[in-house]
Write a protein that holds these residues in place. Structure first.
Motif, PDB file in Angstrom:
ATOM      1  N   PHE A 118       0.322  -0.485   4.637  1.00  0.00           N
ATOM      2  CA  PHE A 118       0.129   0.859   5.180  1.00  0.00           C
ATOM      3  C   PHE A 118       1.278   1.770   4.779  1.00  0.00           C
ATOM      4  O   PHE A 118       1.100   2.974   4.606  1.00  0.00           O
ATOM      5  N   GLY A 119       2.479   1.202   4.657  1.00  0.00           N
ATOM      6  CA  GLY A 119       3.639   1.996   4.281  1.00  0.00           C
ATOM      7  C   GLY A 119       3.585   2.511   2.861  1.00  0.00           C
ATOM      8  O   GLY A 119       4.369   3.395   2.492  1.00  0.00           O
ATOM      9  N   THR A 120       2.695   1.982   2.035  1.00  0.00           N
ATOM     10  CA  THR A 120       2.574   2.448   0.653  1.00  0.00           C
ATOM     11  C   THR A 120       1.541   3.557   0.497  1.00  0.00           C
ATOM     12  O   THR A 120       1.416   4.124  -0.583  1.00  0.00           O
ATOM     13  N   LEU A 121       0.786   3.878   1.558  1.00  0.00           N
ATOM     14  CA  LEU A 121      -0.252   4.898   1.462  1.00  0.00           C
ATOM     15  C   LEU A 121       0.364   6.293   1.412  1.00  0.00           C
ATOM     16  O   LEU A 121       1.503   6.506   1.822  1.00  0.00           O
ATOM     17  N   SER A 122      -0.396   7.246   0.909  1.00  0.00           N
ATOM     18  CA  SER A 122       0.125   8.606   0.745  1.00  0.00           C
ATOM     19  C   SER A 122       0.084   9.411   2.036  1.00  0.00           C
ATOM     20  O   SER A 122       0.888  10.318   2.217  1.00  0.00           O
ATOM     21  N   MET A 123      -0.837   9.109   2.936  1.00  0.00           N
ATOM     22  CA  MET A 123      -0.905   9.832   4.210  1.00  0.00           C
ATOM     23  C   MET A 123       0.338   9.548   5.028  1.00  0.00           C
ATOM     24  O   MET A 123       0.671   8.376   5.277  1.00  0.00           O
ATOM     25  N   GLN A 124       1.027  10.600   5.474  1.00  0.00           N
ATOM     26  CA  GLN A 124       2.277  10.405   6.209  1.00  0.00           C
ATOM     27  C   GLN A 124       2.063   9.644   7.518  1.00  0.00           C
ATOM     28  O   GLN A 124       2.908   8.855   7.923  1.00  0.00           O
ATOM     29  N   SER A 125       0.940   9.867   8.189  1.00  0.00           N
ATOM     30  CA  SER A 125       0.698   9.162   9.440  1.00  0.00           C
ATOM     31  C   SER A 125       0.602   7.660   9.207  1.00  0.00           C
ATOM     32  O   SER A 125       1.214   6.862   9.931  1.00  0.00           O
ATOM     33  N   MET A 126      -0.149   7.246   8.169  1.00  0.00           N
ATOM     34  CA  MET A 126      -0.288   5.826   7.859  1.00  0.00           C
ATOM     35  C   MET A 126       1.029   5.247   7.331  1.00  0.00           C
ATOM     36  O   MET A 126       1.399   4.120   7.644  1.00  0.00           O
ATOM     37  N   LYS A 127       1.732   6.028   6.515  1.00  0.00           N
ATOM     38  CA  LYS A 127       2.998   5.569   5.949  1.00  0.00           C
ATOM     39  C   LYS A 127       4.025   5.329   7.070  1.00  0.00           C
ATOM     40  O   LYS A 127       4.683   4.290   7.109  1.00  0.00           O
ATOM     41  N   GLN A 128       4.157   6.264   7.971  1.00  0.00           N
ATOM     42  CA  GLN A 128       5.123   6.115   9.059  1.00  0.00           C
ATOM     43  C   GLN A 128       4.738   4.972   9.989  1.00  0.00           C
ATOM     44  O   GLN A 128       5.598   4.221  10.448  1.00  0.00           O
ATOM     45  N   MET A 129       3.450   4.852  10.269  1.00  0.00           N
ATOM     46  CA  MET A 129       3.008   3.744  11.112  1.00  0.00           C
ATOM     47  C   MET A 129       3.322   2.405  10.452  1.00  0.00           C
ATOM     48  O   MET A 129       3.826   1.479  11.095  1.00  0.00           O
ATOM     49  N   GLY A 130       3.036   2.278   9.153  1.00  0.00           N
ATOM     50  CA  GLY A 130       3.277   1.021   8.457  1.00  0.00           C
ATOM     51  C   GLY A 130       4.741   0.666   8.391  1.00  0.00           C
ATOM     52  O   GLY A 130       5.120  -0.485   8.653  1.00  0.00           O
ATOM     53  N   LEU A 136      12.605   5.404  -1.156  1.00  0.00           N
ATOM     54  CA  LEU A 136      12.091   4.039  -1.336  1.00  0.00           C
ATOM     55  C   LEU A 136      10.642   3.913  -0.879  1.00  0.00           C
ATOM     56  O   LEU A 136       9.909   3.046  -1.362  1.00  0.00           O
ATOM     57  N   VAL A 137      10.235   4.754   0.066  1.00  0.00           N
ATOM     58  CA  VAL A 137       8.864   4.689   0.585  1.00  0.00           C
ATOM     59  C   VAL A 137       8.076   5.950   0.249  1.00  0.00           C
ATOM     60  O   VAL A 137       6.968   6.155   0.772  1.00  0.00           O
ATOM     61  N   GLY A 138       8.634   6.795  -0.602  1.00  0.00           N
ATOM     62  CA  GLY A 138       7.924   8.000  -1.012  1.00  0.00           C
ATOM     63  C   GLY A 138       7.760   9.017   0.090  1.00  0.00           C
ATOM     64  O   GLY A 138       6.685   9.611   0.244  1.00  0.00           O
TER      65      GLY A 138
END
Length: 337
Positions: free
Chosen positions: A253-265, A178-180
């Protein structure tokens, strides 16, 4: 990932080996040369590396760079064990015996391991400082041991919920599509500590806002149950609006491709949503209702603590109570007429 693992098995250590920076007064001295040769041999015989161990000499700077492919490669745990062998066994037994020789070990694995070790060592001090400081601030601001304790417990529940969601989605893969985030299988190292500090501050903000309205209503003469209803109702709109804004921003932020930003969001958005609904909308009023008058308990021996409350003056409270009573009386007369 499977292809990368096969390549790593065929070429252990990958393209980024450990780097040993050897500095001496005279890098070409016989004892230094002998120590370098011994280090190369023991790095392989100890099981830390399968070789080849390359040495690049820089005579003018009296520095030698030793490149050691670590056993483990992309497996950070196994590569970290190989690094520990180099640092704790091989280096002291070879280069460490020569006076005036410095041989720090760096590289990607070393940098990652040292960073993780430093984070792990900072977790308990940071957790303790934030929790103790928040507890003391609540105790002095509300003059209630119960309010201070419940605020800490509820805030930790909010942080724990965020950790649980991160583990479920990014580590176990539940709903990761769901969040890639399919196939991630791990959480960014710095994220737990970062989320704790941010979420504890946001949770405390909500808590102080709601409990302040409840305490003010209590000081104006309402009973505890009525004060809780008043506090929750009067703050619901502001808390909900603030939560909607923050959840929307963090979700981006959860839609970004960078895992750090995605997990933070994902972690921040889920935690704020849970905190504003379940924690502050359900658990906080429920716990305070069950505690009743014990919400305002403060042991006598704590009365000597500094008073940081921001209550209204007694005259203002009395005036407010009289105005409320007069307004209710006027409404009663109008209803009677």
């Amino acid at each position: 990932v499977q292809t990368y693992n096969r390549v790593n098995e065929a070429f252990p250590g990958g393209s980024d080996p450990a780097e040993v920076v050897v500095k001496a007064d005279d890098i070409n001295a016989p004892e230094v040369r002998a120590a370098l040769a011994d280090f190369r041999e023991r790095a392989v015989s100890s099981g830390a590396s399968r070789g080849p161990v390359d040495v690049t000499m820089h005579d003018e700077q009296n520095v030698a760079l030793v490149y050691v492919p670590l056993v483990g490669g992309s497996d950070q745990d196994e590569a970290g064990e190989s690094l520990d062998k180099l640092r704790d066994e091989v280096r002291p037994a070879t280069l460490g015996k020569v006076d005036g020789v410095e041989a720090p070990i760096t590289g990607q694995v070393a940098g990652s391991k040292d960073f993780n070790d430093q984070l792990v060592g900072s977790v308990l001090p940071v957790f303790a400082f934030v929790v103790v400081f928040a507890f003391l601030l609540m105790l002095l601001s509300f003059r209630s041991l119960t309010v201070a304790l419940t605020s800490i417990v509820l805030n930790l529940l909010s942080v724990g919920a965020a950790y649980g969601i991160l583990v479920a989605v990014f580590q176990h893969g539940w709903g990761a599509s769901l969040v890639g985030a399919e196939g991630v299988g791990a959480i960014i190292t710095w994220l737990p500590l970062f989320l704790f500090v941010i979420l504890f501050g946001l949770s405390m903000d909500y808590h102080v806002f709601v409990v302040s309205r409840i305490r003010e209503a209590r000081l104006r003469g309402r009973n505890t149950a009525d004060a809780i209803r008043h506090g929750v109702v009067t703050t619901a709109g502001v808390v909900t609006s603030a939560a909607v804004i923050m959840v929307a921003v963090f979700a981006i932020f959860g839609t970004l491709s960078m895992q750090s930003m995605k997990q933070m969001g994902v972690g921040l958005a889920a935690a704020v949503l849970i905190d504003a609904t379940i924690i502050r909308g359900v658990l906080l009023p429920a716990v305070m209702s069950l505690l009743g008058e014990r919400n305002w308990y403060l042991p006598k021996w704590l009365h000597r603590l500094p008073d940081l409350t921001h209550d209204e003056a007694p005259e203002a409270i009395a005036t407010t109570v009289r105005d409320d009573e007069g307004e209710r009386g006027e409404r009663g007369e109008r209803v009677g007429v």
